[in-house]
Design an enzyme around this catalytic site. Structure first.
Site, PDB file in Angstrom:
ATOM      1  CB  ALA A  33      -0.932  -0.013   1.209  1.00 14.38           C
ATOM      2  CD  GLN A  65       2.856 -18.845   3.788  1.00 16.91           C
ATOM      3  OE1 GLN A  65       1.864 -19.564   3.735  1.00 16.91           O
ATOM      4  NE2 GLN A  65       3.836 -19.049   4.654  1.00 16.91           N
ATOM      5  CD  GLU A 132      -5.172 -18.097  -1.031  1.00 12.90           C
ATOM      6  OE1 GLU A 132      -4.067 -18.347  -0.586  1.00 12.90           O
ATOM      7  OE2 GLU A 132      -5.641 -16.948  -1.074  1.00 12.90           O
ATOM      8  CG  HIS A 257      -4.606 -18.199   8.124  1.00 13.43           C
ATOM      9  ND1 HIS A 257      -4.495 -19.564   7.961  1.00 13.43           N
ATOM     10  CD2 HIS A 257      -4.513 -17.664   6.885  1.00 13.43           C
ATOM     11  CE1 HIS A 257      -4.333 -19.830   6.664  1.00 13.43           C
ATOM     12  NE2 HIS A 257      -4.346 -18.697   5.998  1.00 13.43           N
ATOM     13  NE  ARG A 310      -8.151 -16.702   5.337  1.00 10.94           N
ATOM     14  CZ  ARG A 310      -7.235 -15.943   4.745  1.00 10.94           C
ATOM     15  NH1 ARG A 310      -6.911 -14.788   5.267  1.00 10.94           N
ATOM     16  NH2 ARG A 310      -6.645 -16.322   3.661  1.00 10.94           N
ATOM     17  CG  HIS A 371      -3.959 -14.134   8.657  1.00  8.44           C
ATOM     18  ND1 HIS A 371      -2.611 -14.323   8.410  1.00  8.44           N
ATOM     19  CD2 HIS A 371      -4.555 -14.012   7.427  1.00  8.44           C
ATOM     20  CE1 HIS A 371      -2.400 -14.316   7.096  1.00  8.44           C
ATOM     21  NE2 HIS A 371      -3.552 -14.114   6.492  1.00  8.44           N
ATOM     22  NE  ARG A 406      -7.386 -10.180   4.564  1.00  7.27           N
ATOM     23  CZ  ARG A 406      -6.644 -11.189   4.122  1.00  7.27           C
ATOM     24  NH1 ARG A 406      -6.697 -11.556   2.858  1.00  7.27           N
ATOM     25  NH2 ARG A 406      -5.850 -11.845   4.948  1.00  7.27           N
TER      26      ARG A 406
HETATM   27  C1  SIN Z   1      -2.843 -17.529   2.879  1.00  5.33           C
HETATM   28  O1  SIN Z   1      -1.970 -17.685   2.048  1.00  5.33           O
HETATM   29  O2  SIN Z   1      -3.518 -18.433   3.360  1.00  5.33           O
HETATM   30  C2  SIN Z   1      -3.112 -16.158   3.357  1.00  5.33           C
HETATM   31  C3  SIN Z   1      -3.657 -15.369   2.267  1.00  5.33           C
HETATM   32  C4  SIN Z   1      -4.404 -14.205   2.825  1.00  5.33           C
HETATM   33  O3  SIN Z   1      -4.326 -13.926   4.007  1.00  5.33           O
HETATM   34  O4  SIN Z   1      -5.152 -13.606   2.065  1.00  5.33           O
END
Ligand code: SIN
Length: 565
Positions: A33, A65, A132, A257, A310, A371, A406
């Site tokens: 940012a 990651q 994801e 997370h 998540r 996280h 998020r």
């Molecule tokens: C992850 O790689 O699991 C984290 C990605 C994220 O926080 O958006």
């Protein structure tokens, strides 16, 4: 809504500035940012200064990651990305902000590529996209397998270093904002005070006179005992904005997370992340080792099973941990094989091995850990805060795109998209220099020794699972800690005071939100209650007195947002 009030320092005790410099715009923070804002702004203002608490790559971007999400695939559209973002956000997103994010996202990623970021490609030369949690399409661009943030950071730093007109000061903690009176008579940002661990003239506390300040200072993960965030994430940007009159929104929505490597009960600070992309490539969660008859537990919980949003996965893991009395669950990714692990997740593989676990042959112990702060300094669609001349972008900000939870890999994108927007409005909005006015806020500083107790209080009572008794205890304990004044004026005390400030605000909002929504999980109010709680908690501060108010959401924003469960 009744206001919870707490007294905290109205500004941080600090020596008078020993030196003063000037910049049209000062940017606090050097992740995606901050550096995006700097590179864009240098094209339109005379002088840009980047200040960063450690070295340029010490923030959270470096650690990302999984990747960066955008509708880049041939069958994907911004509308589908919008849908997944809104579902994950559990009815608390700002629809206009989400549309900006997903609409401008693809262009913004292409700009990163043009800047020199080397994303991974498939064997046909197309951008390699993965999936994801919460995404119904493959739309996560990644680099170096699982080193996306590090590659983006590298490319941005290279661009900054090739731009000699951008000045950078490292090892510089932003202490407080300086306020003056704008042409309309309102308080307006006039710069900030900084503590620099440097040499020569720029050592100790100094002042930067500036016509605008862009906060890109990252999150608050160090509020908790275990986090994926680096040590620099002590909520400094949120705390100094709050002290200066900005509003903090949605602070109770802290994302945990689901799959952070469990290193034992005494492990503290930054913990190794096992990216969701590992589940995106086929890994799954089990509640025990194979020889103990461990079984998968995400099938049946959500249609996306191990790739549910998540918050859903983190809650399911916590529930199994409670039911089984175990301190963690396991991730099984052995079937991916050694060659795939080496190529696709080299960083995670090396980290896990360094902690004595070989994911190619063993299950990885995982548990949820803090996280990401989905809330932060409230901004509009151009990154403006409530304080004229103060802008915020990235994790420090609450632009409204994340809502209560998020969506994976939307964070790098948010920093990128909204920094570009900030850079388009600042040139037209900066006013002539204003002189800093006398600062009448009450100064104070909290003893750095309270940090561990603060983190334990937040983890045990304001963590993944929350309930009224624990939250009330936390508020009382935090108030006691706030009364422990520091003898030493140093970086540890400034950071601890910032941690305590954001913790107090977070606990107050969490206590008032009597429902379960997204990442805010109340044991005593287990369902989402749109009739009462469709809206945001806003925290403000007046000379150290904290107030929390509830802002209902406009009905137009509520309609299309579903619950992730
Ligand atoms: C992850 O790689 O699991 C984290 C990605 C994220 O926080 O958006």
């Amino acid at each position: 809504m009744s206001a919870a009030t707490r007294r905290l320092p109205g500004r941080l005790t600090a020596p008078e500035p020993g030196w003063t410099i000037r910049a049209d715009v000062v940017i606090v923070g050097s992740g995606i940012a901050g550096l995006t804002a700097a590179l864009r702004l240098r094209e339109s203002v005379d002088s840009v200064l980047v200040v960063t608490k450690d070295v340029l790559n010490a923030g959270s971007t470096q650690w990302a990651q999984g990747g960066i999400a955008a509708a880049l695939g041939p069958e994907d559209t911004p509308a589908q990305h919008e849908h997944d973002t809104l579902v994950a956000g559990a009815g608390a997103c700002d629809l206009d902000a989400v549309r900006v994010l997903v609409g401008e996202g693809p262009d913004a990623v292409h700009e990163l590529i043009a800047l020199g970021t080397r994303f991974d490609h498939d064997e046909h030369g197309a951008l390699s996209l993965t999936r994801e949690g919460g995404h119904h399409r493959d739309r996560i661009a990644h680099a170096g397998g699982d080193a996306t943030g590090a590659e983006i950071q590298r490319a941005l730093i290279a661009a900054i270093q090739a731009a000699p007109d951008i000045e950078v000061i490292e090892h510089a903690l932003a202490v407080d904002l300086l306020l003056g009176h704008g042409s309309d008579g309102r308080d307006r940002v006039a710069g900030l005070t900084l503590h620099v661990m440097g040499e020569g003239q720029r050592d100790g506390v100094g002042a930067v006179d500036a016509r605008a300040v862009v906060l890109a200072a990252g999150g608050l993960g160090q509020v908790f005992s275990q986090t994926t965030n680096p040590a620099v994430s002590t909520g400094d940007g949120m705390a100094l904005a709050l002290r200066a009159g900005a509003t903090l929104r949605d602070l109770e929505f802290v994302q945990f997370h689901p799959t952070v490597m469990y290193l034992g009960p005494d492990s503290r600070g930054q913990q190794p992340l096992i990216s969701e992309a590992v589940r995106g490539e086929g890994a799954f969660l089990v509640d025990g080792l194979p020889e103990e008859g461990g079984v998968r537990f995400m099938t049946g919980v959500h249609e996306l099973a191990d790739l549910a949003p998540r918050d859903v996965v983190a809650k399911a893991i916590m529930r199994r941990m409670i039911e089984t009395g175990r301190p963690h669950m396991w991730l099984d990714a052995r079937h991916l094989g050694g060659e795939f692990w080496e190529r696709r997740f080299p960083t995670i593989l090396a980290t896990a091995r360094s902690h004595g676990i070989d994911p190619v042959t063993e299950l990885i112990p995982v548990a949820p850990a803090c996280h990401y702060a989905s809330g932060g300094v409230r901004t509009d669609l151009q990154g403006r805060t409530d304080v004229p001349g103060l802008y915020a972008t990235g994790e420090v900000a609450c632009s409204g795109v994340h809502g209560a939870n998020r969506l994976a890999s939307n964070s790098l994108l948010e920093g990128l998209v909204f920094s570009r927007r900030i850079a388009t409005v600042i040139p037209d909005e900066i006013e002539p220099w204003v002189a800093p006015a006398a600062d009448r806020r009450t100064e104070g500083l909290v003893d750095a020794d309270v940090r561990r107790e603060l983190q334990e209080t937040m983890t045990s009572r304001v963590g993944v699972l929350r309930s009224a008794p624990g939250l009330s205890e936390a508020e009382v304990l935090l108030e006691k800690l706030a009364a422990r004044s520091a003898d030493l004026v140093d970086q540890a005390s400034w950071e601890t005071t910032n941690l305590l400030t954001v913790s107090t605000a977070l606990a107050a909002a969490a206590s008032l939100r009597e429902e379960t929504r997204g990442s805010h999980w109340r044991e005593d109010f287990p369902v989402r209650d749109d009739d009462t709680w469709a809206g945001h908690f806003d925290v403000t501060m007046d000379d150290g007195a904290l107030a929390v108010g509830f802002a209902p959401m406009p009905a137009t924003d509520r309609a299309p947002q579903e619950d992730a469960r």
